[in-house]
Design an enzyme around this catalytic site. Sequence first.
Site, PDB file in Angstrom:
ATOM      1  N   ALA A 183      24.668  54.088  29.307  1.00  0.00           N
ATOM      2  CA  ALA A 183      23.224  53.831  29.328  1.00  0.00           C
ATOM      3  C   ALA A 183      22.500  54.821  30.238  1.00  0.00           C
ATOM      4  O   ALA A 183      21.362  55.214  29.976  1.00  0.00           O
ATOM      5  CB  ALA A 183      22.973  52.398  29.789  1.00  0.00           C
ATOM      6  N   GLU A 185      22.786  57.870  30.612  1.00  0.00           N
ATOM      7  CA  GLU A 185      22.457  59.153  29.970  1.00  0.00           C
ATOM      8  C   GLU A 185      21.375  59.024  28.885  1.00  0.00           C
ATOM      9  O   GLU A 185      20.933  60.040  28.324  1.00  0.00           O
ATOM     10  CB  GLU A 185      23.719  59.766  29.350  1.00  0.00           C
ATOM     11  CG  GLU A 185      24.675  60.419  30.328  1.00  0.00           C
ATOM     12  CD  GLU A 185      25.478  59.445  31.174  1.00  0.00           C
ATOM     13  OE1 GLU A 185      25.738  58.314  30.697  1.00  0.00           O
ATOM     14  OE2 GLU A 185      25.845  59.795  32.309  1.00  0.00           O
ATOM     15  N   ILE A 209      26.664  45.365  31.400  1.00  0.00           N
ATOM     16  CA  ILE A 209      27.184  44.020  31.695  1.00  0.00           C
ATOM     17  C   ILE A 209      27.350  43.889  33.209  1.00  0.00           C
ATOM     18  O   ILE A 209      28.109  44.653  33.814  1.00  0.00           O
ATOM     19  CB  ILE A 209      28.504  43.773  30.953  1.00  0.00           C
ATOM     20  CG1 ILE A 209      28.241  43.875  29.441  1.00  0.00           C
ATOM     21  CG2 ILE A 209      29.081  42.401  31.312  1.00  0.00           C
ATOM     22  CD1 ILE A 209      29.433  43.651  28.569  1.00  0.00           C
ATOM     23  N   THR A 213      29.825  45.975  35.985  1.00  0.00           N
ATOM     24  CA  THR A 213      29.117  47.162  36.446  1.00  0.00           C
ATOM     25  C   THR A 213      28.717  46.988  37.900  1.00  0.00           C
ATOM     26  O   THR A 213      27.785  46.245  38.212  1.00  0.00           O
ATOM     27  CB  THR A 213      27.848  47.404  35.576  1.00  0.00           C
ATOM     28  OG1 THR A 213      28.222  47.264  34.221  1.00  0.00           O
ATOM     29  CG2 THR A 213      27.265  48.767  35.811  1.00  0.00           C
ATOM     30  N   HIS A 215      27.280  48.976  40.022  1.00  0.00           N
ATOM     31  CA  HIS A 215      25.921  49.418  40.359  1.00  0.00           C
ATOM     32  C   HIS A 215      24.964  49.115  39.195  1.00  0.00           C
ATOM     33  O   HIS A 215      24.116  49.910  38.820  1.00  0.00           O
ATOM     34  CB  HIS A 215      25.911  50.895  40.732  1.00  0.00           C
ATOM     35  CG  HIS A 215      26.737  51.762  39.829  1.00  0.00           C
ATOM     36  ND1 HIS A 215      27.996  51.428  39.378  1.00  0.00           N
ATOM     37  CD2 HIS A 215      26.474  52.975  39.285  1.00  0.00           C
ATOM     38  CE1 HIS A 215      28.457  52.388  38.599  1.00  0.00           C
ATOM     39  NE2 HIS A 215      27.560  53.323  38.529  1.00  0.00           N
ATOM     40  N   PHE A 240      13.031  49.381  23.311  1.00  0.00           N
ATOM     41  CA  PHE A 240      14.023  49.149  24.369  1.00  0.00           C
ATOM     42  C   PHE A 240      15.156  48.295  23.815  1.00  0.00           C
ATOM     43  O   PHE A 240      15.057  47.076  23.734  1.00  0.00           O
ATOM     44  CB  PHE A 240      13.360  48.473  25.569  1.00  0.00           C
ATOM     45  CG  PHE A 240      14.194  48.556  26.820  1.00  0.00           C
ATOM     46  CD1 PHE A 240      14.260  49.744  27.545  1.00  0.00           C
ATOM     47  CD2 PHE A 240      14.936  47.478  27.258  1.00  0.00           C
ATOM     48  CE1 PHE A 240      15.040  49.840  28.692  1.00  0.00           C
ATOM     49  CE2 PHE A 240      15.726  47.561  28.399  1.00  0.00           C
ATOM     50  CZ  PHE A 240      15.773  48.747  29.123  1.00  0.00           C
ATOM     51  N   ARG A 254      23.838  38.606  21.657  1.00  0.00           N
ATOM     52  CA  ARG A 254      22.597  39.372  21.445  1.00  0.00           C
ATOM     53  C   ARG A 254      22.798  40.571  20.527  1.00  0.00           C
ATOM     54  O   ARG A 254      21.855  41.304  20.245  1.00  0.00           O
ATOM     55  CB  ARG A 254      22.045  39.844  22.784  1.00  0.00           C
ATOM     56  CG  ARG A 254      21.595  38.692  23.637  1.00  0.00           C
ATOM     57  CD  ARG A 254      21.053  39.175  24.945  1.00  0.00           C
ATOM     58  NE  ARG A 254      20.863  38.071  25.852  1.00  0.00           N
ATOM     59  CZ  ARG A 254      20.576  38.192  27.136  1.00  0.00           C
ATOM     60  NH1 ARG A 254      20.434  39.381  27.651  1.00  0.00           N
ATOM     61  NH2 ARG A 254      20.422  37.138  27.897  1.00  0.00           N
TER      62      ARG A 254
HETATM   63  C1  DLZ Z   1      29.830  53.424  34.987  1.00  0.00           C
HETATM   64  C2  DLZ Z   1      29.280  52.410  34.048  1.00  0.00           C
HETATM   65  C3  DLZ Z   1      29.529  51.062  34.265  1.00  0.00           C
HETATM   66  C4  DLZ Z   1      30.327  50.589  35.415  1.00  0.00           C
HETATM   67  N1  DLZ Z   1      29.050  50.137  33.422  1.00  0.00           N
HETATM   68  C5  DLZ Z   1      28.314  50.517  32.363  1.00  0.00           C
HETATM   69  C6  DLZ Z   1      27.790  49.573  31.470  1.00  0.00           C
HETATM   70  O1  DLZ Z   1      27.977  48.362  31.585  1.00  0.00           O
HETATM   71  N2  DLZ Z   1      27.059  50.034  30.428  1.00  0.00           N
HETATM   72  C7  DLZ Z   1      26.814  51.361  30.219  1.00  0.00           C
HETATM   73  O2  DLZ Z   1      26.112  51.705  29.245  1.00  0.00           O
HETATM   74  N3  DLZ Z   1      27.294  52.256  31.053  1.00  0.00           N
HETATM   75  C8  DLZ Z   1      28.043  51.883  32.105  1.00  0.00           C
HETATM   76  N4  DLZ Z   1      28.556  52.816  32.958  1.00  0.00           N
HETATM   77  C9  DLZ Z   1      28.398  54.231  32.609  1.00  0.00           C
HETATM   78  C10 DLZ Z   1      27.116  54.895  33.080  1.00  0.00           C
HETATM   79  O3  DLZ Z   1      26.025  54.476  32.300  1.00  0.00           O
HETATM   80  C11 DLZ Z   1      27.276  56.416  32.980  1.00  0.00           C
HETATM   81  O4  DLZ Z   1      27.579  56.741  31.658  1.00  0.00           O
HETATM   82  C12 DLZ Z   1      28.376  56.937  33.874  1.00  0.00           C
HETATM   83  O5  DLZ Z   1      28.143  56.586  35.196  1.00  0.00           O
HETATM   84  C13 DLZ Z   1      28.475  58.475  33.770  1.00  0.00           C
HETATM   85  O6  DLZ Z   1      27.291  59.085  34.218  1.00  0.00           O
END
Ligand code: DLZ
Length: 286
Positions: A183, A185, A209, A213, A215, A240, A254
């Site tokens: 997400a 990117e 999620i 996740t 952060h 969105f 969802r």
């Molecule tokens: C790193 C990460 C984590 C922990 N969780 C998600 C997520 O739940 N959904 C998602 O779309 N992307 C996640 N990412 C990846 C980050 O969005 C990003 O792609 C990485 O940190 C690389 O820049």
Amino acid sequence: MVKAVTFLSAAGSPENFEMLRSFFSALGLEQGRGWDEPESKGAAFLAPLGNIEFFTGRAPQLSGIIVEVTNLDAAHQAAAAWLKAYAPAASLTDIEDTHWKSRLFTVEPVPGHKLTFWAFTDPLRGKPVAIDGDLSAAGMKFGIVVARWNAVITDRLLEGALDALLRSGARRDDILIVRVPGAWEIPMAARTITDKNSVDAIIPLGCLIRGETAHYEAIYTEVARGIGQLQQETGIPHSFGVLTCENLEQALNRAGIKAGNKGFEAAIAAIEMVSLNRKLSKGGRA
Ligand code: DLZ
């Protein structure tokens, strides 16, 4: 010049006077300034609008005092409740249609004091109040940016978005699909698409999620801010379609299992906004 039109009605007796006062109060009419003199008593009820109407030809089936209301069903319920409490034998008709695109009922809370309550069936009488976007995607070009992270969910969002676009008349050749790692990117890819490709709207799809996740907040805030900012800066609608969920089950729900498919919804919102923008840029004709 003319200030008000008053319809004066003799109650007939002090009991009738009190009944009528109680009935009109129950219907929510605002009380005006009445009078209380040794030889007579008066109760005034105000309406926000008064009309004097003349007509020829077919009579409009109205009798007694004519009261236009905004919610006829609510007025009927209030009248029925009042009659039940104070005058069970008094007459109250059902609501019926008229020949002039309205509905009405009559009530006689006190003998000799008939009232007709009515409301237009279409209060706007055919005039649209708002300019809406249409839901035809024919002739529109879209960029879909879909995150690979949580692909089990985002693939379903993509399916939903494509379903909405194709069923609404978009051509497959007019849909550019770009995959990004996660997400985070999405805004960057969306920006490149709007810079280098001619698209009418961007549909971002992703799934964050919380439980998985660390952060989560940081990613979510930045993705939402980035997409919102792009929309403002480019003037190109960005819907969105990024899910923010507590767990996988919620995400699955969802993404088409239970609570609709947010990819589908995001695509429909994009179509609507493109159509709306086109109308507004042509001077806002509906
Ligand atoms: C790193 C990460 C984590 C922990 N969780 C998600 C997520 O739940 N959904 C998602 O779309 N992307 C996640 N990412 C990846 C980050 O969005 C990003 O792609 C990485 O940190 C690389 O820049």
